[in-house]
Design an enzyme around this catalytic site. Structure first.
Site, mmCIF file in Angstrom:
data_model
loop_
_atom_site.group_PDB
_atom_site.id
_atom_site.type_symbol
_atom_site.label_atom_id
_atom_site.label_comp_id
_atom_site.label_asym_id
_atom_site.label_seq_id
_atom_site.Cartn_x
_atom_site.Cartn_y
_atom_site.Cartn_z
ATOM 1 N N LYS A 194 0.953 -2.183 0.004
ATOM 2 C CA LYS A 194 -0.035 -0.102 0.143
ATOM 3 C C LYS A 194 0.925 1.322 0.218
ATOM 4 C CE LYS A 194 -4.269 -1.587 0.035
ATOM 5 N NZ LYS A 194 -4.904 -2.178 -1.463
ATOM 6 N N LYS A 248 -5.893 -14.069 -13.130
ATOM 7 C CA LYS A 248 -7.529 -14.857 -13.224
ATOM 8 C C LYS A 248 -8.205 -13.701 -13.436
ATOM 9 C CE LYS A 248 -7.242 -12.552 -8.153
ATOM 10 N NZ LYS A 248 -7.692 -12.735 -7.196
ATOM 11 N N LYS A 289 -11.564 -7.473 -10.086
ATOM 12 C CA LYS A 289 -11.557 -6.108 -10.801
ATOM 13 C C LYS A 289 -10.525 -5.196 -11.233
ATOM 14 C CE LYS A 289 -13.264 -5.414 -6.004
ATOM 15 N NZ LYS A 289 -14.143 -6.676 -6.153
HETATM 16 P P1 AMP Z 1 -10.996 -9.677 -3.959
HETATM 17 O O1 AMP Z 1 -12.400 -10.162 -5.164
HETATM 18 O O2 AMP Z 1 -9.433 -9.764 -4.477
HETATM 19 O O3 AMP Z 1 -11.350 -9.326 -2.574
HETATM 20 O O4 AMP Z 1 -11.931 -11.391 -3.805
HETATM 21 C C1 AMP Z 1 -13.002 -11.389 -2.469
HETATM 22 C C2 AMP Z 1 -12.708 -13.167 -2.849
HETATM 23 O O5 AMP Z 1 -12.950 -13.228 -3.442
HETATM 24 C C3 AMP Z 1 -11.742 -13.924 -2.517
HETATM 25 O O6 AMP Z 1 -12.001 -14.997 -1.481
HETATM 26 C C4 AMP Z 1 -11.321 -14.152 -3.750
HETATM 27 O O7 AMP Z 1 -10.086 -15.038 -3.035
HETATM 28 C C5 AMP Z 1 -11.683 -14.203 -3.906
HETATM 29 N N1 AMP Z 1 -11.605 -14.603 -5.681
HETATM 30 C C6 AMP Z 1 -10.966 -13.484 -6.570
HETATM 31 N N2 AMP Z 1 -10.688 -13.505 -7.659
HETATM 32 C C7 AMP Z 1 -11.284 -14.771 -7.684
HETATM 33 C C8 AMP Z 1 -10.803 -15.056 -8.681
HETATM 34 N N3 AMP Z 1 -10.226 -15.057 -10.186
HETATM 35 N N4 AMP Z 1 -10.570 -17.024 -8.923
HETATM 36 C C9 AMP Z 1 -11.294 -17.692 -8.007
HETATM 37 N N5 AMP Z 1 -11.870 -16.797 -6.537
HETATM 38 C C10 AMP Z 1 -11.181 -15.304 -6.899
#
Ligand code: AMP
Length: 329
Positions: free
Chosen positions: A111, A194, A197
């Protein structure tokens, strides 16, 4: 019953990666564990100190989780900022959290690189607030991704330190929880990596059908297989991975066969994939819309959630104050 705490960031909408990587597991977990799911709106201020629409973001993300099927009658669903007890535990834990260990955490260093003009104390003590969120309910399990492992290690350390310093066996040391199911990574549509966002390659649960069609039709592929049973390239494999979670096994097998026989037309595959994503997301999108518009329901959910969360949190705070030595006259 074992206690699970999971914080959900209040920035950004849910995409298919979030759904199949995390939410499906929350849906299963809520039946087997005592779950506390909260929206980390205090935490969002560490990166967005003057949010234009904090309330709307929280309302949107809450509506999305509820639309997916998180059941507020079973799980405790609440907003972090509705449980002021957590700020007291955060303050108390801060007294025994050392600047050295906080500056050494990877997420803090990241950060500092990302927002050099706003290296605030909230950012530094992010792991302390996270620890407070978790241990205030005496959680034993926390579903976190790889990126949060170090912060969870800090949580364990703060819990252990509290027990050692005040010579008690009070806080359990929570462990990372991978749901006991196979972890899945949903890829993006841009050929590699992957879905995320910040990657700009996400299919959101609330995307309208025409947006989904456009995104899927633009997905990266290759020039097609030239020999039978040819190994798939990364971008094509990715489309099949997404297809496996939204389409029927028959559909997946049909396109796999076409691929293996070198008869596949990626345009057809994409069209089918887009329609299956739309079939999957449409009821969720409609539900999000319905829930978002139902202020009475949302306010009841967060009120009830806050009540249940505060009951558990205030019991902990009462006991912690006593352990440290704050006593009524
Ligand atoms: P985030 O959007 O990065 O805050 O992730 C929120 C949750 O979604 C976490 O448990 C991540 O491990 C899961 N997650 C985010 N992106 C993916 C993805 N492309 N595939 C699988 N799990 C994901």
């Amino acid at each position: 019953m074992e206690i699970v705490v999971s914080g959900i960031r209040s920035t950004g909408n849910l995409h298919l990666g979030n759904y199949f990587g995390a939410v499906v597991n929350y849906l299963k977990m809520q039946h087997d564990y005592q779950c506390f799911f909260f929206i980390a709106d205090y935490h969002s201020l560490t990166t967005h100190p003057t949010p234009r629409n904090l309330h709307d973001n929280v309302k949107q993300i809450l509506s999305e989780y509820l639309a997916c099927g998180i059941d507020p009658e079973i799980a405790t669903v609440f907003l972090q900022s509705d449980v002021p007890e957590v700020t007291e535990l955060y303050l108390l834990l801060n007294m025994n959290a050392y600047v050295g260990e906080l500056t050494r955490t990877t997420t803090f260093k990241e950060k500092v690189r990302q927002q050099p003009d706003n290296v605030n104390a909230g950012l530094l003590t992010y792991p302390v607030l996270m620890a407070a969120d978790i241990i205030i309910h005496k959680a034993t399990k926390v579903p976190v991704g790889k990126d949060q492992e170090q912060n969870l290690e800090m949580t364990r350390r703060f819990a252990r330190r509290f027990n050692t310093m005040y010579k008690v066996d009070y806080f359990p040391e929570p462990s990372a929880f991978n749901f006991g199911h196979q972890l899945i990574k949903i890829p993006g549509l841009d050929g590699s990596g992957k879905m995320g966002k910040s990657e700009g390659n996400a299919l959101y649960l609330t995307d309208k059908p025409e947006v989904i069609r456009k995104k899927v039709m633009r997905a990266v592929t290759d020039s097609g297989p030239v020999k039978e049973n040819q190994e798939m390239s990364e971008p094509v494999k990715n489309l099949f991975t997404i297809m496996e979670v939204v389409s029927s096994p028959d559909t997946v097998n049909h396109f796999r066969d076409l691929y293996n026989r070198c008869e596949i037309r990626y345009g057809d595959l994409k069209k089918q994939l887009a329609e299956d994503i739309i079939t999957f997301t449409t009821p969720i999108r409609e539900k999000v819309h319905e829930i978002y518009g139902d202020n009475d329901y949302l306010s009841k959910v967060v009120r009830t959630g806050a009540e249940k969360a505060r009951e558990s949190a205030s019991k902990t705070i009462r006991e912690v104050r006593e352990i440290i030595g704050f006593k009524p006259f």
